[in-house]
Write a protein that holds these residues in place. Structure first.
Motif, short mmCIF file in Angstrom:
data_model
loop_
_atom_site.label_atom_id
_atom_site.label_comp_id
_atom_site.label_asym_id
_atom_site.label_seq_id
_atom_site.Cartn_x
_atom_site.Cartn_y
_atom_site.Cartn_z
N MET A 1 0.84 -1.19 0.00
CA MET A 1 0.00 0.00 0.00
C MET A 1 0.88 1.25 0.00
SD MET A 1 -2.93 1.17 2.68
CE MET A 1 -4.35 0.82 1.69
N MET A 2 0.48 2.21 -0.74
CA MET A 2 1.22 3.47 -0.87
C MET A 2 1.04 4.33 0.39
SD MET A 2 0.50 6.18 -3.88
CE MET A 2 1.86 6.97 -4.61
N HIS A 3 2.09 5.07 0.74
CA HIS A 3 1.98 6.01 1.85
C HIS A 3 2.52 7.37 1.40
CE1 HIS A 3 6.20 4.93 2.54
NE2 HIS A 3 6.30 6.13 3.12
N CYS A 4 2.07 8.41 2.06
CA CYS A 4 2.47 9.77 1.74
C CYS A 4 3.89 10.04 2.26
CB CYS A 4 1.49 10.75 2.37
SG CYS A 4 1.92 12.49 2.14
N PRO A 5 4.80 10.52 1.39
CA PRO A 5 6.15 10.84 1.86
C PRO A 5 6.18 12.03 2.81
CG PRO A 5 5.98 11.07 -0.54
CD PRO A 5 4.65 10.69 -0.03
N ASN A 6 5.14 12.84 2.81
CA ASN A 6 5.10 14.02 3.66
C ASN A 6 4.66 13.69 5.08
OD1 ASN A 6 5.22 16.91 4.13
ND2 ASN A 6 2.99 16.85 4.12
N CYS A 7 3.50 13.03 5.23
CA CYS A 7 2.96 12.78 6.56
C CYS A 7 2.93 11.30 6.94
CB CYS A 7 1.55 13.36 6.67
SG CYS A 7 0.31 12.48 5.70
N LYS A 8 3.33 10.43 6.01
CA LYS A 8 3.39 8.97 6.21
C LYS A 8 2.02 8.32 6.32
CE LYS A 8 7.83 9.40 6.35
NZ LYS A 8 8.41 9.75 5.11
N SER A 9 0.95 9.05 6.02
CA SER A 9 -0.40 8.50 6.07
C SER A 9 -0.63 7.53 4.92
CB SER A 9 -1.41 9.65 5.98
OG SER A 9 -2.71 9.14 5.79
N LYS A 10 -1.52 6.57 5.13
CA LYS A 10 -1.93 5.66 4.07
C LYS A 10 -3.29 6.05 3.52
CE LYS A 10 0.81 1.84 5.74
NZ LYS A 10 0.83 0.45 6.18
N ASN A 11 -3.77 7.22 3.90
CA ASN A 11 -5.07 7.73 3.46
C ASN A 11 -4.91 8.42 2.10
OD1 ASN A 11 -7.75 8.40 3.49
ND2 ASN A 11 -7.53 10.05 4.99
N ILE A 12 -4.58 7.60 1.08
CA ILE A 12 -4.28 8.11 -0.26
C ILE A 12 -5.41 7.73 -1.20
CG2 ILE A 12 -2.64 8.00 -2.19
CD1 ILE A 12 -1.36 9.16 0.30
N GLY A 13 -5.85 8.68 -2.01
CA GLY A 13 -6.88 8.41 -3.01
C GLY A 13 -6.33 8.65 -4.40
N LYS A 14 -6.84 7.89 -5.36
CA LYS A 14 -6.43 8.06 -6.75
C LYS A 14 -7.35 9.08 -7.40
CE LYS A 14 -5.05 5.62 -10.83
NZ LYS A 14 -4.52 4.38 -11.35
N ILE A 15 -6.77 10.12 -8.01
CA ILE A 15 -7.58 11.18 -8.62
C ILE A 15 -7.44 11.23 -10.14
CG2 ILE A 15 -7.66 12.60 -6.55
CD1 ILE A 15 -5.45 14.32 -7.77
N GLY A 16 -6.57 10.42 -10.70
CA GLY A 16 -6.38 10.38 -12.14
C GLY A 16 -5.33 9.36 -12.49
N ALA A 17 -5.01 9.28 -13.77
CA ALA A 17 -3.98 8.35 -14.22
C ALA A 17 -2.64 8.77 -13.61
CB ALA A 17 -3.90 8.35 -15.73
N ASN A 18 -2.10 7.93 -12.76
CA ASN A 18 -0.82 8.18 -12.09
C ASN A 18 -0.85 9.41 -11.19
OD1 ASN A 18 0.47 5.93 -13.30
ND2 ASN A 18 0.77 7.13 -15.15
N GLN A 19 -2.03 9.82 -10.74
CA GLN A 19 -2.16 10.96 -9.83
C GLN A 19 -2.88 10.53 -8.57
OE1 GLN A 19 -4.13 13.76 -12.52
NE2 GLN A 19 -2.30 15.04 -12.34
N TYR A 20 -2.34 10.96 -7.43
CA TYR A 20 -2.87 10.57 -6.13
C TYR A 20 -2.99 11.79 -5.23
CZ TYR A 20 -1.45 6.09 -7.98
OH TYR A 20 -1.29 5.01 -8.79
#
Length: 63
Positions: free
Chosen positions: A1-20
């Motif tokens: 599962m992907m995590h945010c490099p800024n806050c380390k959260s796993k609360n990531i949503g996909k908003i487009g092709a290769n965009q999160y």
């Protein structure tokens, strides 16, 4: 599962092709060649790059 490099959260949503989007710290991420590019969404909708705030290894995509 992907995590945010800024806050380390796993609360990531996909908003487009290769965009999160991180719903915890409101950072937009674009994946290209296994590396992330981070942007802050400004009030007027423009994007400001945050890549210079991170080391290259921090921007490697971890799925």
């Amino acid at each position: 599962m992907m995590h945010c490099p800024n806050c380390k959260s796993k609360n990531i949503g996909k908003i487009g092709a290769n965009q999160y989007y991180c719903w915890s710290c409101f950072i937009e991420m674009t994946m290209s060649n296994g590396s992330l590019s981070l942007h802050q969404v400004e009030e007027d909708g423009t994007l400001t790059s945050l890549d210079d705030l991170f080391e290259a290894e921090d921007l490697q995509a971890e799925m």
